[in-house]
Design an enzyme around this catalytic site. Structure first.
Site, PDB file in Angstrom:
ATOM      1  N   SER A   1       0.855  -1.185   0.000  1.00 32.38           N
ATOM      2  CA  SER A   1       0.000   0.000   0.000  1.00 32.38           C
ATOM      3  C   SER A   1       0.894   1.240   0.000  1.00 32.38           C
ATOM      4  CB  SER A   1      -0.945  -0.017   1.201  1.00 32.38           C
ATOM      5  OG  SER A   1      -1.897   1.027   1.113  1.00 32.38           O
ATOM      6  N   THR A   2       0.764   2.123   0.985  1.00 35.53           N
ATOM      7  CA  THR A   2       1.514   3.376   1.005  1.00 35.53           C
ATOM      8  C   THR A   2       3.020   3.114   0.912  1.00 35.53           C
ATOM      9  OG1 THR A   2      -0.186   4.266   2.456  1.00 35.53           O
ATOM     10  CG2 THR A   2       1.838   5.541   2.245  1.00 35.53           C
TER      11      THR A   2
ATOM     12  N   HIS B   1      -2.444  -1.097  -3.503  1.00 37.59           N
ATOM     13  CA  HIS B   1      -3.585  -0.199  -3.336  1.00 37.59           C
ATOM     14  C   HIS B   1      -3.400   1.039  -4.203  1.00 37.59           C
ATOM     15  CE1 HIS B   1      -4.251  -1.992   0.957  1.00 37.59           C
ATOM     16  NE2 HIS B   1      -4.757  -2.764   0.006  1.00 37.59           N
TER      17      HIS B   1
ATOM     18  N   MET C   1      -0.179   1.286   5.337  1.00 37.18           N
ATOM     19  CA  MET C   1      -0.908   1.579   6.563  1.00 37.18           C
ATOM     20  C   MET C   1      -2.100   0.646   6.697  1.00 37.18           C
ATOM     21  SD  MET C   1      -2.597   5.178   7.765  1.00 37.18           S
ATOM     22  CE  MET C   1      -3.600   5.294   9.250  1.00 37.18           C
TER      23      MET C   1
ATOM     24  N   ASP D   1      -4.649  -4.581   6.046  1.00 40.16           N
ATOM     25  CA  ASP D   1      -5.013  -5.409   4.905  1.00 40.16           C
ATOM     26  C   ASP D   1      -3.869  -6.353   4.571  1.00 40.16           C
ATOM     27  OD1 ASP D   1      -6.542  -6.376   2.788  1.00 40.16           O
ATOM     28  OD2 ASP D   1      -5.701  -4.921   1.375  1.00 40.16           O
TER      29      ASP D   1
END
Length: 393
Positions: free
Chosen positions: A183-184, A209, A302, A305
């Site tokens: 993700s991030t 993501h 973050m 997930d």
């Protein structure tokens, strides 16, 4: 909540309506405070000289100085977590990757029409992006970001897309496959890993993501940089050695088995762990379809997930790795996986490609075991306020 616990945000956009809408959205979040707004980088620079924000939300098309030039100046002189919010990135253009390479933590699309309505409907995404950015290592002074109750969507598990695995079920030997979630900070981290892989690596299935329409451009960019092939996944695509399939934004990606080989299924569905695509969904499908023939890697991001899905993969006999804290931009998802006992190994970013090839050769990834050697805390940042000098422009 006291002021010291709130994330301070500076909004830089030449549109008064966008500044007003973002201010209203963020003001509703109890853990976020709008430090101020600016119509162009020169005004923003003066605000930063007076008080450094925790997060900067930045447009790209502005008078007197474009946003990407300002972003580069900020990251060179005084790194601040920056979220880019622009119509240029919404087009999925090359600009998306320029801002990520320049140091932006995250990107939010901003359409050319109905911008206010779009931002209001995306308010939860905006607030979550600010919270993730506040935890990113790019900032000069870390602050604890406590998530408030504002606009919390129903958090669904992978059960909403795929039934849970049956206990005691075994999976016969088959091709080896690697499943990756991020993700991030993941766009550049994935680039590092995929660029290091040789053409004979196992097939990879990846969830990063990203908003809808961005993933096709992301896959094309990686395909041009890497030795292996990279493409946005389409329903029914075969998982092949030397190729990575990227989950399309807004759709879940599942691994399926046909004989001793694998294909992918691209499905519509509700957000799982507040994301679509969801890493939990991919990892659960891998646990069911591949079992011990799979390697699961959970990278920077973050939230949580992928943590439950990685645990399901491990219980199904798969090898599992979490990226270590020091090399993560945001040590959220990997941390959750480690704490839940999902990661058989904790490894730095620059070792992940080697671990993939170790797995391909038939060996178990080497490294730490959960609890035996937890990742070290990230080094602190020195609180030095440097002057953002734009006088030469």
């Amino acid at each position: 909540m006291t002021r010291t616990h709130r994330i301070r945000v500076l909004i830089v956009d030449d549109s008064a309506s966008v500044r007003q809408t973002l201010t209203q959205i963020l003001a509703e979040a109890p853990d976020i405070e709008v430090l101020g707004t600016a119509a162009d980088p020169f005004v923003a620079a003066r605000r930063i000289r007076d008080e450094v924000p925790d997060v900067l939300i930045l447009d790209l098309e502005m008078p007197r100085m474009d946003g990407i030039t300002f972003l580069r100046k900020i990251m060179a002189q005084h790194p601040i977590p920056v979220i880019v919010c622009s119509t240029l990135t919404e087009q999925g253009s090359r600009m998306l990757f320029e801002v990520l390479e320049a140091g932006a933590v995250d990107v939010l699309p901003k359409p050319r029409v109905d911008t206010r309505q779009f931002l209001v409907e995306s308010s939860a995404r905006v607030c979550d992006a600010v919270r993730a950015a506040a935890r990113a290592k790019a900032r000069a002074k870390p602050r604890a970001a406590r998530t408030g109750p504002h606009l919390v969507e129903a958090k669904l598990s992978a059960d909403a897309v795929l039934p849970p695995p049956r206990p005691g079920r075994t999976v016969a030997a088959a091709d080896r496959v690697v499943c990756v979630g991020a993700s991030t900070g993941g766009t550049e981290a994935l680039r590092d890993v995929l660029e290091a892989l040789p053409a004979d690596c196992p097939g990879l299935v990846v969830v990063q993501h990203m908003p809808q329409h961005f993933t096709a451009a992301f896959a094309r960019r990686l395909d041009g940089l890497c030795t292996i092939g990279v493409k946005e996944a389409e329903d029914g695509d075969a998982v092949l050695p030397g190729r990575a399939l990227i989950a399309p934004g807004g759709r879940h990606l599942l691994l399926q088995r046909t004989g001793s080989h694998y294909t992918v299924s691209v499905r519509s569905g509700p957000p799982v762990s507040r994301h679509c695509p969801s890493v939990d969904v991919l990892f659960r499908s891998a646990a069911q379809a591949a079992g011990g023939n799979a390697l699961g890697i959970l990278m920077t991001g973050m939230g949580d997930d992928g943590a439950n899905g990685l645990l399901e993969m491990r219980k199904a006999g798969a090898h599992t790795i979490a990226q270590d804290e020091e090399s993560c931009v945001v040590f959220g998802m990997p941390k959750e996986a480690i704490e839940r006992g999902a990661a058989a190994q904790v490894a730095p970013l620059d070792r992940l490609a080697a671990e993939v090839m170790r797995f391909a050769a038939g060996g178990s990834p080497a490294g730490n075991r959960p609890g035996s050697d937890r990742p070290r805390a990230a080094p602190g940042w020195t609180d030095v306020v440097e002057r953002v000098d734009l006088s030469s422009r």
